[in-house]
Design an enzyme around this catalytic site. Structure first.
Site, PDB file in Angstrom:
ATOM      1  N   LYS A   1       0.879  -1.180   0.000  1.00  0.00           N
ATOM      2  CA  LYS A   1       0.000   0.000   0.000  1.00  0.00           C
ATOM      3  C   LYS A   1       0.913   1.225   0.000  1.00  0.00           C
ATOM      4  O   LYS A   1       1.951   1.241   0.699  1.00  0.00           O
ATOM      5  CB  LYS A   1      -0.859  -0.023   1.262  1.00  0.00           C
ATOM      6  CG  LYS A   1      -1.837   1.149   1.393  1.00  0.00           C
ATOM      7  CD  LYS A   1      -2.745   0.953   2.620  1.00  0.00           C
ATOM      8  CE  LYS A   1      -3.775   2.069   2.711  1.00  0.00           C
ATOM      9  NZ  LYS A   1      -4.690   1.864   3.865  1.00  0.00           N
TER      10      LYS A   1
ATOM     11  N   SER B   1      -9.604   2.214   3.176  1.00  0.00           N
ATOM     12  CA  SER B   1      -8.719   2.980   2.333  1.00  0.00           C
ATOM     13  C   SER B   1      -7.739   2.100   1.553  1.00  0.00           C
ATOM     14  O   SER B   1      -7.096   2.590   0.628  1.00  0.00           O
ATOM     15  CB  SER B   1      -7.922   3.980   3.165  1.00  0.00           C
ATOM     16  OG  SER B   1      -7.107   3.308   4.089  1.00  0.00           O
TER      17      SER B   1
ATOM     18  N   SER C   1      -9.960  -0.251   7.343  1.00  0.00           N
ATOM     19  CA  SER C   1      -9.399  -0.094   6.002  1.00  0.00           C
ATOM     20  C   SER C   1      -8.717  -1.294   5.379  1.00  0.00           C
ATOM     21  O   SER C   1      -8.313  -1.208   4.223  1.00  0.00           O
ATOM     22  CB  SER C   1      -8.427   1.082   5.985  1.00  0.00           C
ATOM     23  OG  SER C   1      -9.156   2.287   6.174  1.00  0.00           O
TER      24      SER C   1
END
Lengths: 484, 485, 96
Positions: free
Chosen positions: A77, A152, A176
């Site tokens: 990420k 997210s 998330s």
């Protein structure tokens, strides 16, 4: 196909020289090139670095070394600092930022011999539940590209679901990892707060953030978590406790396991979702677990609590982005105030600005007691509720999200509606508890996730329960059409 | 002005003498090239985290124990949020509620010899900011973050001081104390020890305090005194001409000798303090406190009291000699070599000639060109009357510049005192014979001429006549009597 | 409880965020609805409940030994800086 193999199988076949790490890396890089444009899951592809990582892994294997992640390709990420590689956090603010160091998580995985294919798209600074706030554009759900993948860690989830890497890393502050894992049909793990180092993970809400993994299965996640977890002296909130051998503990029998069903989770749940969850629970009881009704009376307050605490912490954490030492700087600032206001005003997107302002408000003079202190008190009540429940049960189970993936653009205009997507996941962050989401079915062709929450440091039990569930079901092996 | 009362509180920032910074492993040494001692944590890079230097805690606790303060069993770091270029995170890690050190007190010695208690409200740990430089930069300021993250102990006094002199005495006492404890080098030129003064005035007897102004970053005792004096006069003038004192932050301009408003900090700042979530609460256990207590040296007040008691020194002298551990040690070494009965002599010379030389050459006692043993060697020759006090001063100067021992110089220059009475008498007789008019005048009542005769005898003997003997013999001879041998 | 435009301007300044005139009404409205949403918290009884700043139970701050562990990497770090001169990070002139 190579991308269908589990991490364990890949490691075995690499060791057996059925293919090399470089070949494996090329395979995934080709998939990214072909499939990513429709998804926008990966924003930086590090092809050269990946091939170099793979060559190094091959050399280590040639020298006789074996390891569960040696030569295994991943995507990080874009919130994890990666030395020499852009780390954008999905924001214009860091669009030009080349991190000068590796996050501890990145370093640990690198030492284990992983091959980094690139950096995954994400909601800007991890603020969002749909991956629609990224400066680099929304991520699309491979199951239906008109739908969001969640957020997210939307890019990580979509990349994992589309098999663009063997696994991806993510972060979970209010859900998330778990929420996008549920919306994209993969297994997501949020560890106990303090289990995995936060050093090098760009901070959103310091007392809630945790790094974790999005993978094809609990077994794969267990192998990754074993490497990611552990004490880090560079992180004062890192816990000095030994890391269990998660893969070795996956087969612990579930007989006698007490699973709590939260009344608050099932109230008002959409019927088809509810059925899938109950069916999943039936699998557990068939394996010898028993279900018990429990109640966490303060849990409904978890979303308002979160939306005071998280913005408060982030409003302070994001003050360092000021155009002075790195990152975006506005053109021709006329004075210092202008430098700050325009660098930040232009560098940050709307949701980030909203949360910074919310946080600034709840910490400000006159409001601190009524909001920040109040929220931290309610946080304790919620945590106490969990603790009381865990005196009666070993795990809690329920849905991960209230609905499957929604359409891109459907909720982005109303922040509060968006915030309510996290209603089942946020409680675990407030209390610092570990949570797993595993696929448990489909509604209208879209994945639905089952969530398991455990007491502090119960990752082994959570992963074991999810693994046993995955031995008895095959939801986690389903592929989105076009991504087989 | 006699009906005005001045109220002063001081906030002292002492840089703790740790090797590395409070939350990072960067060095704290002064004077490095810009930004060469600022790591990722100091630069507030995305993703970095603070890790707390235990030595800073030890030093803070040491200070708390030295001022008899409460040490918090549990202490919290808080974020103080505001934007300024020398503050890279956009917040300072400091302490708000539950500081490490609670209520304590110190005593100061006033000019009139009285002792005054000054309360210390609290002392807490925090990180220092970087520096802004302006020279040679057109329309820009340059930020150097070497200093960012250096540990500070912020020591907050009660508003107990009532004059600029009391404020300076308090500041000096704290300065002495932190150096005694070896927690701060007290180097004000390098910025290791800085002071903010909160100053207000009110009518004597008024119940409430007046509006205060804060004067920031005073880095010398002289500046503190002058800035406070200026500020008091400024505030009184404002009030007496019908105005109101504005609560604001001011800077002291040492060139113009005035305080002025700080433009950049005019707006009231809402610091939005909250506990820093990257740091956990400090647990300060009894065992830890006890281990720190065991490292406390003899404190300045204790040393001064001991000097006064054991060496029969005045409070003032004892205070001067205990102003630093090194000076106290030097003095004690002189006394040890010289003998306790002569402590007063040692005290006079250390405070007098020796301090004079150190000041003249801008040296600290640790760099003294005359060792304690060597000084004792000189003083021994006064005690045994080998030389007079006056000659000793000459010898002292030679010792300082040439580095030789007292005895060597006395020998080389033949400076031994004349103590043979008949020899002195012979010279007296010669002087009396050579100055008949003065003799007659003296004998007819002009007593002042005694000094003239003393001077003449000393001139003839090269200053070596023992003064006491000379006085006695001269008195007797001038009076016309026979000398007593 | 709604926020006014003035409230939002004050907050935006404290947070050093420039908000254009066009954007302002959107922020006023969304911040107001967020504040209204979190006002729910006032309904919870919390007398005698300690605020919880950390989810870690029984953990306290670890003390690091006082050792220098970093060396100078300013050249590498300053590659990311928007404006550097003579090793200093530049900002518009600050007047004290």
């Amino acid at each position: 196909m190579l991308h269908d193999l589990s991490i364990g199988a890949l490691a075995d076949r690499l060791a057996a020289k059925e293919f090399s790490s470089v070949e494996l890396a090329r395979h995934f890089l080709a998939r990214i090139e072909r499939l990513n444009p429709a998804l926008n899951a990966v924003i930086t592809v590090t092809a050269q670095e990946a091939l170099a990582d793979a060559a190094r892994a091959d050399a280590r294997m040639a020298a006789g070394e074996r390891g569960p992640l040696l030569g295994i390709p991943l995507i990080h990420k874009d919130i994890f600092c990666t030395d020499g590689v852009r780390t954008s956090c999905g924001s214009r603010m860091l669009d030009n930022f080349i991190a000068p160091y590796d996050a501890t998580v990145v370093a640990k995985l690198k030492a284990a011999g992983v091959v980094m294919l690139g950096k995954a798209n994400m909601d800007e600074f991890a603020m969002g539940s749909s991956n629609e706030t990224s400066y680099y554009g929304p991520v699309r759900n491979p199951w239906d590209t008109t739908k969001v993948p969640g957020g997210s860690s939307g890019g990580s989830a979509a990349a994992s679901a589309a098999r663009l890497a063997a696994f991806t890393t993510g972060t979970d502050t209010g859900g998330s990892i778990r929420q996008p894992a549920a919306l994209t049909g993969i297994t997501g793990v949020k560890p106990t707060y303090g289990r995995v180092s936060r050093y090098g993970m760009v901070a959103f809400a310091s007392s809630l953030d945790q790094a974790g993994v999005l993978a094809q299965s609990a077994a794969d996640a267990a192998a990754v978590l074993k490497v990611m977890a552990g004490f880090d002296p560079k992180d004062s909130t890192s816990v000095d406790a030994p890391v269990p051998d998660y893969p070795a503990l996956l087969d612990a029998p579930l007989k006698g396991l007490k699973i709590g069903l939260l009344r608050e989770f099932f109230d008002g749940l959409e019927p088809r979702n509810a059925k899938l969850i109950r069916d999943a629970l039936a699998v557990f009881t068939a394996l010898g677990a028993e279900t018990v009704e429990v109640s966490l009376p303060h849990l409904p307050m978890s979303v308002p609590t979160y939306y005071v605490v998280a913005p408060a912490e982030c409003s302070s954490n994001l003050s360092r982005f000021d155009g002075v030492r790195y990152g975006y700087r506005c053109a021709s600032p006329k004075d210092l105030t202008d430098l700050y206001e325009r660098s930040r005003g232009e560098g940050f997107g709307a949701e980030v600005k909203r949360r910074i302002m919310t946080g600034t408000y709840v910490l400000s003079a006159g409001y601190f007691d009524a909001y920040y202190l109040k929220a931290q008190r309610v946080r304790r009540l919620i945590t106490d509720d969990f603790r009381a429940a865990f005196e009666k049960v070993d795990l809690l189970a329920g849905p991960t999200t209230p609905t499957p993936a929604f359409a891109i653009g459907a909720k982005i205009d109303d922040p509060v509606t968006m915030y309510l997507n996290d209603i089942y996941t946020i409680g675990a962050n407030l209390a610092g508890l570990p949570g797993v989401s595993a696929p448990c079915g489909f509604v209208d062709g879209l994945p639905v996730g089952l969530q398991l929450i455990g007491p502090h440091f119960a990752e082994a039990r959570l992963l074991g329960a999810a693994h046993q569930f995955q031995l008895a079901t095959d939801w986690h092996t389903q592929r989105p059409r076009g991504y087989e | 002005m006699s009906n005005w009362e001045v109220v002063i509180g001081l906030e002292i920032h002492a840089q703790l003498a740790t090797r590395s910074k409070i939350f990072s492993g960067s060095p704290t040494a002064y004077g490095a090239a810009p930004n060469t001692q600022a790591d990722l944590v100091d630069l507030a890079y995305p993703g970095v985290l603070p890790v707390f230097n235990g030595e800073a805690l030890r030093m803070a606790v040491k200070f708390g124990l030295a001022i008899n303060a409460q040490i918090a069993p549990r202490s919290i770091f808080a974020r103080k949020n505001y934007f300024y270029p020398d503050l890279p995170k956009g917040y300072q890690i400091s302490q708000y509620e539950q500081p490490v050190v609670g209520q304590g007190a110190i005593t100061i010695l006033l000019d009139d010899g009285t002792v005054k208690r000054v309360g210390v409200t609290r002392a807490h740990l925090e990180e220092d900011a970087g520096k802004s430089l302006h020279e040679g930069l057109a329309n820009a300021s340059g930020i150097d973050l070497n200093r960012a993250g250096t540990p500070l102990l912020e020591i907050v006094s009660e508003p107990d001081m009532r004059s600029a002199k009391e404020a300076v005495a308090y500041m000096k006492k704290i300065h002495t104390l932190v150096r005694y404890l070896e927690i701060c080098d007290g180097n004000m030129q390098e910025g290791s020890f800085r002071c903010d003064a909160n100053v207000s005035v009110r009518q004597a007897g008024a119940a409430k305090f007046g509006t205060r102004a804060e004067i920031k970053n005073l880095n010398s005792f002289r500046f503190v005194e002058k800035a406070i004096q200026y500020e008091v006069a400024r505030q009184i003038e404002i009030i007496e001409s019908g105005g109101k004192v504005v609560q604001e932050t001011r800077l002291y301009d040492s060139d113009k000798h005035e305080t002025r408003s700080m433009r950049s900090k005019e707006e009231a700042n809402d610091y939005r303090y909250f506990p820093d979530p990257d740091l956990l609460p400090l647990e300060i256990e009894e065992g830890f406190i006890a281990s720190v207590r065991a490292t406390l040296p003899e404190l300045p007040d204790e040393k001064a009291a001991r000097f006064a008691r054991d060496f029969a020194l005045s409070t003032y002298d004892a205070g001067v000699l205990s102003a630093s551990r090194e000076l106290g040690a030097y003095f004690e070494a002189v006394v040890a070599a010289l003998g306790q009965p002569h402590a007063k002599l040692a005290a006079n010379w250390v405070m007098g000639e020796l301090s004079g030389m150190l000041n003249r050459d801008n040296l600290d006692i640790t760099a003294s060109r005359i060792s304690a043993e060597a000084l004792a060697g000189l003083l021994k020759r006064i005690v045994d009357t080998t030389i007079s006090g006056k000659i000793a001063k000459e010898v002292f100067e030679s010792m300082w510049s040439d580095g030789k021992a007292a005895d060597a110089i006395i020998e080389e220059r033949g400076l031994k005192q004349i103590t043979d009475s008949s020899a002195i008498e012979r010279v007296i007789d010669e002087v009396m014979a050579a100055n008949p008019k003065q003799l007659a005048d003296y004998r007819s009542g002009k007593d002042k001429l005694f000094g003239f005769f003393v001077g003449q005898v000393q001139k003839a003997t090269g200053g070596k006549a023992n003064p006491a003997q000379l006085n006695e013999l001269l008195k007797s001879k001038l009076a016309g009597g026979q000398a007593v041998s | 409880m709604s926020l006014t435009r003035q409230d939002v301007e004050k907050i935006a300044h404290l947070a050093r965020l420039s908000i254009t005139d066009r954007e302002m009404p959107v922020y006023v409205s969304s911040l107001s609805s967020i504040v209204e949403f979190v006002n729910e918290l006032s309904r919870v009884e919390t007398a005698d409940v300690e605020p919880m700043a950390h989810p870690l139970v029984g953990q306290h701050q670890r003390l690091r030994p006082d050792a220098v562990t970093d060396s100078d990497h300013h050249e590498k770090y300053q590659r990311n800086a928007p404006q550097v001169q003579a090793g200093l990070y530049l900002v518009p002139r600050v007047i004290e």
